[in-house]
Design a protein around this motif. Structure first.
Motif, PDB file in Angstrom:
ATOM      1  N   PRO A  58       0.755  -1.234   0.151  1.00  0.00           N
ATOM      2  CA  PRO A  58      -0.014  -0.057  -0.014  1.00  0.00           C
ATOM      3  C   PRO A  58       0.929   1.324   0.027  1.00  0.00           C
ATOM      4  O   PRO A  58       0.585   2.185  -0.875  1.00  0.00           O
ATOM      5  N   ARG A  59       1.546   1.586   0.947  1.00  0.00           N
ATOM      6  CA  ARG A  59       2.364   2.688   1.170  1.00  0.00           C
ATOM      7  C   ARG A  59       3.676   2.479   2.220  1.00  0.00           C
ATOM      8  O   ARG A  59       3.043   2.153   3.340  1.00  0.00           O
ATOM      9  N   THR A  60       4.559   3.304   2.159  1.00  0.00           N
ATOM     10  CA  THR A  60       5.256   3.383   3.397  1.00  0.00           C
ATOM     11  C   THR A  60       5.299   4.771   3.991  1.00  0.00           C
ATOM     12  O   THR A  60       4.981   5.750   3.228  1.00  0.00           O
ATOM     13  N   ALA A  61       5.495   4.688   5.291  1.00  0.00           N
ATOM     14  CA  ALA A  61       5.488   6.191   5.835  1.00  0.00           C
ATOM     15  C   ALA A  61       6.704   6.980   5.554  1.00  0.00           C
ATOM     16  O   ALA A  61       7.859   6.481   5.688  1.00  0.00           O
ATOM     17  N   ALA A  62       6.600   8.478   5.607  1.00  0.00           N
ATOM     18  CA  ALA A  62       7.898   9.339   5.619  1.00  0.00           C
ATOM     19  C   ALA A  62       8.549   9.066   6.930  1.00  0.00           C
ATOM     20  O   ALA A  62       7.893   8.799   7.929  1.00  0.00           O
ATOM     21  N   PRO A  63       9.801   9.465   6.908  1.00  0.00           N
ATOM     22  CA  PRO A  63      10.607   9.428   8.061  1.00  0.00           C
ATOM     23  C   PRO A  63       9.795  10.101   9.361  1.00  0.00           C
ATOM     24  O   PRO A  63      10.089   9.778  10.391  1.00  0.00           O
ATOM     25  N   ASP A  64       9.130  11.512   9.252  1.00  0.00           N
ATOM     26  CA  ASP A  64       8.776  12.265  10.166  1.00  0.00           C
ATOM     27  C   ASP A  64       7.174  12.054  10.230  1.00  0.00           C
ATOM     28  O   ASP A  64       6.450  12.965  10.965  1.00  0.00           O
ATOM     29  N   GLU A  65       6.590  11.089   9.611  1.00  0.00           N
ATOM     30  CA  GLU A  65       5.047  10.945   9.512  1.00  0.00           C
ATOM     31  C   GLU A  65       4.630  10.187  10.592  1.00  0.00           C
ATOM     32  O   GLU A  65       5.262   9.085  11.095  1.00  0.00           O
ATOM     33  N   GLN A  66       3.637  10.787  11.461  1.00  0.00           N
ATOM     34  CA  GLN A  66       2.968  10.031  12.447  1.00  0.00           C
ATOM     35  C   GLN A  66       1.876   9.312  11.858  1.00  0.00           C
ATOM     36  O   GLN A  66       0.810   9.717  11.231  1.00  0.00           O
ATOM     37  N   VAL A  67       1.890   7.860  11.914  1.00  0.00           N
ATOM     38  CA  VAL A  67       1.163   6.895  11.300  1.00  0.00           C
ATOM     39  C   VAL A  67      -0.164   7.338  12.154  1.00  0.00           C
ATOM     40  O   VAL A  67      -0.047   6.773  13.563  1.00  0.00           O
ATOM     41  N   PRO A  68      -1.454   7.241  11.749  1.00  0.00           N
ATOM     42  CA  PRO A  68      -2.775   7.413  12.700  1.00  0.00           C
ATOM     43  C   PRO A  68      -3.059   6.021  13.110  1.00  0.00           C
ATOM     44  O   PRO A  68      -2.963   5.195  12.334  1.00  0.00           O
ATOM     45  N   PRO A  69      -3.712   5.799  14.336  1.00  0.00           N
ATOM     46  CA  PRO A  69      -4.301   4.495  14.837  1.00  0.00           C
ATOM     47  C   PRO A  69      -5.193   3.860  13.592  1.00  0.00           C
ATOM     48  O   PRO A  69      -5.280   2.450  13.335  1.00  0.00           O
ATOM     49  N   GLU A  70      -6.107   4.652  12.958  1.00  0.00           N
ATOM     50  CA  GLU A  70      -6.939   3.909  12.040  1.00  0.00           C
ATOM     51  C   GLU A  70      -6.019   3.251  10.611  1.00  0.00           C
ATOM     52  O   GLU A  70      -6.669   2.422  10.207  1.00  0.00           O
ATOM     53  N   TRP A  71      -4.981   3.466  10.545  1.00  0.00           N
ATOM     54  CA  TRP A  71      -4.071   2.836   9.550  1.00  0.00           C
ATOM     55  C   TRP A  71      -3.902   1.268  10.007  1.00  0.00           C
ATOM     56  O   TRP A  71      -3.963   0.566   9.518  1.00  0.00           O
ATOM     57  N   ASN A  72      -3.591   1.391  11.392  1.00  0.00           N
ATOM     58  CA  ASN A  72      -3.183   0.008  11.891  1.00  0.00           C
ATOM     59  C   ASN A  72      -4.369  -0.853  12.196  1.00  0.00           C
ATOM     60  O   ASN A  72      -4.295  -2.225  12.088  1.00  0.00           O
ATOM     61  N   GLU A  73      -5.635  -0.191  11.925  1.00  0.00           N
ATOM     62  CA  GLU A  73      -6.926  -1.054  12.003  1.00  0.00           C
ATOM     63  C   GLU A  73      -7.289  -1.509  10.892  1.00  0.00           C
ATOM     64  O   GLU A  73      -8.310  -2.403  10.640  1.00  0.00           O
ATOM     65  N   ILE A  74      -6.588  -1.402   9.577  1.00  0.00           N
ATOM     66  CA  ILE A  74      -7.103  -1.820   8.253  1.00  0.00           C
ATOM     67  C   ILE A  74      -6.371  -3.080   8.053  1.00  0.00           C
ATOM     68  O   ILE A  74      -5.179  -3.094   8.252  1.00  0.00           O
ATOM     69  N   PRO A  75      -6.857  -4.205   7.948  1.00  0.00           N
ATOM     70  CA  PRO A  75      -6.417  -5.515   7.659  1.00  0.00           C
ATOM     71  C   PRO A  75      -5.443  -5.483   6.638  1.00  0.00           C
ATOM     72  O   PRO A  75      -5.619  -4.992   5.498  1.00  0.00           O
ATOM     73  N   GLY A  76      -4.041  -5.878   6.719  1.00  0.00           N
ATOM     74  CA  GLY A  76      -3.112  -5.770   5.806  1.00  0.00           C
ATOM     75  C   GLY A  76      -2.444  -4.678   5.467  1.00  0.00           C
ATOM     76  O   GLY A  76      -1.495  -4.642   4.613  1.00  0.00           O
ATOM     77  N   ALA A  77      -2.771  -3.697   6.215  1.00  0.00           N
ATOM     78  CA  ALA A  77      -2.161  -2.225   5.775  1.00  0.00           C
ATOM     79  C   ALA A  77      -0.882  -2.223   6.412  1.00  0.00           C
ATOM     80  O   ALA A  77       0.208  -1.496   5.685  1.00  0.00           O
ATOM     81  N   ARG A  78      -0.636  -2.338   7.542  1.00  0.00           N
ATOM     82  CA  ARG A  78       0.703  -2.074   8.199  1.00  0.00           C
ATOM     83  C   ARG A  78       1.678  -3.138   7.671  1.00  0.00           C
ATOM     84  O   ARG A  78       1.459  -4.292   7.787  1.00  0.00           O
ATOM     85  N   GLY A  79       3.094  -2.536   7.842  1.00  0.00           N
ATOM     86  CA  GLY A  79       4.164  -3.418   7.712  1.00  0.00           C
ATOM     87  C   GLY A  79       4.850  -3.344   6.425  1.00  0.00           C
ATOM     88  O   GLY A  79       5.669  -4.356   5.910  1.00  0.00           O
ATOM     89  N   CYS A  80       4.784  -2.320   5.577  1.00  0.00           N
ATOM     90  CA  CYS A  80       5.219  -2.196   4.365  1.00  0.00           C
ATOM     91  C   CYS A  80       6.686  -1.843   4.414  1.00  0.00           C
ATOM     92  O   CYS A  80       7.720  -2.608   3.645  1.00  0.00           O
ATOM     93  N   THR A  81       7.260  -0.993   5.207  1.00  0.00           N
ATOM     94  CA  THR A  81       8.893  -1.037   5.397  1.00  0.00           C
ATOM     95  C   THR A  81       9.252  -2.554   5.981  1.00  0.00           C
ATOM     96  O   THR A  81      10.405  -2.868   5.383  1.00  0.00           O
ATOM     97  N   PRO A  82       8.835  -2.908   6.936  1.00  0.00           N
ATOM     98  CA  PRO A  82       9.257  -4.310   7.250  1.00  0.00           C
ATOM     99  C   PRO A  82       9.317  -5.284   6.041  1.00  0.00           C
ATOM    100  O   PRO A  82      10.260  -6.167   5.997  1.00  0.00           O
ATOM    101  N   GLN A  83       8.281  -5.169   5.246  1.00  0.00           N
ATOM    102  CA  GLN A  83       8.160  -6.418   4.243  1.00  0.00           C
ATOM    103  C   GLN A  83       9.545  -5.852   3.159  1.00  0.00           C
ATOM    104  O   GLN A  83      10.428  -6.902   2.664  1.00  0.00           O
ATOM    105  N   ALA A  84       9.805  -4.655   2.695  1.00  0.00           N
ATOM    106  CA  ALA A  84      10.577  -4.391   1.962  1.00  0.00           C
ATOM    107  C   ALA A  84      11.952  -4.715   2.694  1.00  0.00           C
ATOM    108  O   ALA A  84      13.001  -5.118   1.634  1.00  0.00           O
ATOM    109  N   CYS A  85      12.198  -4.508   3.814  1.00  0.00           N
ATOM    110  CA  CYS A  85      13.476  -4.858   4.598  1.00  0.00           C
ATOM    111  C   CYS A  85      13.622  -6.277   4.466  1.00  0.00           C
ATOM    112  O   CYS A  85      14.774  -6.816   4.558  1.00  0.00           O
ATOM    113  N   SER A  86      12.548  -7.042   4.574  1.00  0.00           N
ATOM    114  CA  SER A  86      12.681  -8.488   4.536  1.00  0.00           C
ATOM    115  C   SER A  86      13.364  -9.020   3.292  1.00  0.00           C
ATOM    116  O   SER A  86      13.836  -9.867   3.167  1.00  0.00           O
ATOM    117  N   PHE A  87      13.000  -8.420   1.899  1.00  0.00           N
ATOM    118  CA  PHE A  87      13.823  -8.666   0.746  1.00  0.00           C
ATOM    119  C   PHE A  87      15.082  -8.018   0.848  1.00  0.00           C
ATOM    120  O   PHE A  87      16.038  -8.653   0.090  1.00  0.00           O
TER     121      PHE A  87
END
Length: 212
Positions: A58-87
């Motif tokens: 979906p999208r990665t957050a900018a370095p200074d971006e505050q991710v709102p709680p509602e983003w974490n409530e969307i199934p499958g939304a959170r975790g874009c940077t960890p996924q990129a780093c896993s590769f």
């Protein structure tokens, strides 16, 4: 090697379910749609030879971006940077299985992608599907967030322009690279067994014909 500066308790994040939105992708010919890359050029994935792994997110957050709680409530939304780093962390392992290319792709701009690539030391290119041309061409599932249309998380193995494996849904995201490698290991094993069987059959035929 760079490390991921945070960890997520995935039991506290809603897990996405398979809604069948990617059931049409297996065996599909990749559309010829060049899209901008952090390499500075546009890439037509349909024209690449060999095996490529493309993970859409979906999208990665900018370095200074505050991710709102509602983003974490969307199934499958959170975790874009960890996924990129896993590769990133398993990039050398993909080479041993003959993977020619790894790409990450989201609807964020190329300049945004370049910042992420530089900051997290990604050894592969990121693709910008900002106009949703590739997402629509493939018929990938999307969701709306803050006035934007974002691509749901899905990983594809594409060989000589054809989709040969689909991972959807992808959860947890930081296991994504490992799951692809497990498939590659099994696939390589099957191909080796098939080759050995074919060689044994040929030897038997030659022996019967007196050509051994």
């Amino acid at each position: 090697m760079a490390t991921t500066p945070f960890a997520t308790d995935w039991t506290q994040v809603p897990e996405p379910t398979d809604d069948g939105a990617c059931s049409h992708l297996l065996g599909q010919t990749f559309p010829s749609i060049p899209i901008p890359s952090t390499s500075g050029t546009s890439i037509d994935l349909s024209a690449l030879s060999g095996l490529s792994i493309i993970f859409f997110y979906p999208r990665t957050a900018a370095p200074d971006e505050q991710v709102p709680p509602e983003w974490n409530e969307i199934p499958g939304a959170r975790g874009c940077t960890p996924q990129a780093c896993s590769f990133r962390d398993r990039a050398d392992d993909f080479l041993t299985f003959g993977v020619n290319h790894i790409f990450g792709c989201s609807t964020q701009s190329r300049s945004y992608q370049q910042e992420l690539k530089t900051r997290t030391h990604l050894p592969y290119q990121l693709l910008s599907d900002e106009g949703l041309a590739l997402t629509r061409g493939l018929g990938l599932p999307t969701f709306a967030y803050a006035g934007q249309t974002l691509t749901k998380r899905v990983t594809l193995a594409v060989e000589d322009g054809k989709v040969v494996k689909v991972w959807y849904p992808v959860f947890p995201p930081d296991r994504s690279a490992r799951e692809v490698l497990e498939w590659l290991d099994t696939r390589t094993g099957r191909e080796a067994l098939s080759t050995e069987s074919e060689e044994a059959m040929l030897r038997n035929l030659r022996h019967r014909d007196g050509r051994s």
